[in-house]
Every structure is written in structure tokens, then in C-alpha cells.
Scaffold this active site. Sequence first.
Site, short mmCIF file in Angstrom:
data_model
loop_
_atom_site.label_atom_id
_atom_site.label_comp_id
_atom_site.label_asym_id
_atom_site.label_seq_id
_atom_site.Cartn_x
_atom_site.Cartn_y
_atom_site.Cartn_z
N HIS A 1 -7.49 -5.80 -0.63
CA HIS A 1 -6.24 -4.77 0.01
C HIS A 1 -5.80 -5.44 1.24
O HIS A 1 -6.31 -5.32 2.10
CB HIS A 1 -6.57 -3.17 0.14
CG HIS A 1 -5.59 -2.48 0.05
ND1 HIS A 1 -4.64 -2.05 -1.14
CD2 HIS A 1 -4.93 -1.69 1.05
CE1 HIS A 1 -3.93 -1.16 -0.69
NE2 HIS A 1 -4.05 -0.95 0.62
N SER B 1 0.67 -1.35 0.10
CA SER B 1 0.15 -0.01 -0.04
C SER B 1 0.93 1.35 0.08
O SER B 1 1.48 1.62 -0.71
CB SER B 1 -0.94 -0.05 1.26
OG SER B 1 -1.76 0.99 1.04
N ASP C 1 -9.25 -5.13 -5.03
CA ASP C 1 -8.56 -3.91 -4.21
C ASP C 1 -8.95 -2.98 -5.22
O ASP C 1 -8.77 -2.93 -6.45
CB ASP C 1 -7.10 -4.18 -4.48
CG ASP C 1 -6.23 -3.00 -3.94
OD1 ASP C 1 -6.81 -1.82 -3.74
OD2 ASP C 1 -4.95 -3.05 -3.90
#
Length: 350
Positions: free
Chosen positions: A318, A183, A288
Site C-alpha cells: 500500500h 488510499s 495491499d
Amino acid sequence: MAEAPTTPPRKPKPPMSRLMRLSLKFVDRLTDATRRADGTLNRCALSLLDPRVPAISSPCRGVASRDVVLDGARRLRARLFHPATTTAKSTSPFPVIVFFHGGGFAYLSAASAAYDAACRRMARYASAAVLSVDYRRAPEHRFPAPYDDGVAALRFLDDPKNHPSTTTTIPLDVSRCFVAGDSAGGNIAHHVARRYACDAATFRNVRVAGLIAIQPFFGGEERTPSELRLDGAAPIVSIDRTDWMWRAFLPPGCDRTHEAANFASPAAAAGLDSPAFPPVLLAIGGFDPLQDWQRRYGEMLKSMGKDVRVAEYPDAIHAFYVFPGFDDARDFMIRVAEFVAECAGGGSSD
């Protein structure tokens, strides 16, 4: 005759248990509640939601950890994970993975329970040392603070004088170094790799052999199809949440065309054309909302002739890999281990 109103299509739901879905939704709402109207975060409340777990010097499931000061002046610390050195074979120097945790540049830390456990698994699977950098967070520290901290971690490793006092009995081979993150951490790893590639000749010992970009956080002013399709359906990532994260991280007055968010910005090109920019392992999850940006990122690098291996997980949310209950999490750790073994093969093995 008036037409009947059309019902909007139902949002797809990721395949997970109802309990996990509710748990993640609860955590999302608590996390959002720590955002103040003035753009700051309630760090006191966050410390209760995300208590720091201690390093463990004795091996736990084959991996030990310790906290390291990288730069006392800026209070920059990291947590070093390493497989237990209990056999003659394990005295060979470990490749080093410099890791950056996720959290939208603003949340979590190297001592968060989920990342402590994830780095421990990564060290075990890859037979590598993992240096998890506790970089400075937004909104208190905006761009380029975490990128500066990432380069500082590489500079720390580059100086052999730092190794005896901080990594006694832990043999490190910094000529087989990787940058990794998920991320926001994947975003940081990319920009640190760019900066390294620009200045590779100034590093005496560190050689970055690979970049592990796990669902990296990139963006732009447009809304991609995956963002619109999965907004409100997928956990952890939402349009409102990511918009806030970019506002908290980018310099005041900047939008998502900024080089930190938009990898295709001309200002973000430095280093990408260098042969020192390393091969990339890119993880993408089918649930995601950021996946369209991630695919464009991989395609951009491939168009420049870069070595990019894409690990696609159609059912993954995610940050899937921090949840060991997902089969994909274990598969991805195996992919990381294979990538490290392949890319580190040309380094020192003394």
C-alpha cells in the site's frame, strides 16, 4: 490417537529490505500511539512525527511549488506544483491534476515530505500542474468535509479570477483537469468525480478528463480474503487501523455500509451513470490488504460501461508509489503520464 495441532500458514511477506520493513513497522506503531482512547488524535505528537516541509518557489529538479488559499472562510489551502516554465514550449497551458493525499482521512497533509515529493514527481513526469489539496481531516472533520473541500478546489479552478492572483506565470488549462489521490485520497477523488459528474453543467471552465485512483480506500462490513491473508503481514494497512479510520471519519453511529466506504451502496450511485464521469486509471498492489475492494470497484465501473484501465503491481505494498526506491513507483508515474497525455488530448492546446 489425538490429532496433532495444525500450524497456521505463515503470512506472506512483501519483497522489500529488512531495513524498510522495520522502518515501516516502527512508523506504524508510532502513528497508532497518537490515537487516544476517546477517539481523538494527539495532533501535537503528530506534528513532531510529520513536520511540514515548505513550498519551494525556485525550481527543484525542474518543478517549483507555492501554497495557495482556496477558501479563506474554511481555511482551505492547497500546494500548487508546476514544471519550470523556462522554454517557449513550456508556455503552453498545463493540464491540472487535483490531488488528494492519503492517510486514512486523518493523517498527513499536502505539506508532508512524502506527498510533497510524490506530487513533485507527478508534475515532472506528467508535464502537468498538480494542485495538492490540504483538505480537512478526521476526526475533527468527518464525512463529508473532504469531499466538500475537493469540490471547492474544482470551483476555485473554475473561476478565472482566481488564476492571475494565485498562479501568475503558471498557465493552467482547466479544461484538461484530473482528480487523483491514493488510499483515502483515492476515495476522495472518486467521490469528487461523482459530485462533479452530477453538476458538470454548472462548471463554466473546468472539465474533468480523468480519475487517477491509486489503491483507493474502500471497505465494507465483511472481511475480504486479502484483508485476512495480509493482516499483520503487510505494512501501513491493518484491519484494526482501518476500522479505527472508518469510525473516525464516518458520521457517528454509521458502519461501513455507508456510501463513503461502500461504493456499491445505492446512496453512492449518483453521478456514476453520467457521461461526465471520467475514464479511470486504477492502481492495485498485490501486497495491499485493500486490493479485493479495489478490484470490485473497478469491476463495478466496468459493468456500467465505464473506461477503466487497471495497473496491477503484484509485489507492491500500500502506498508503494511514494517510495521512489521501488521500480514499480517509477513505472506507475510513467503510466500516469501516459494516461494524462491520452485523456487530455482533446483539451485546449493554445
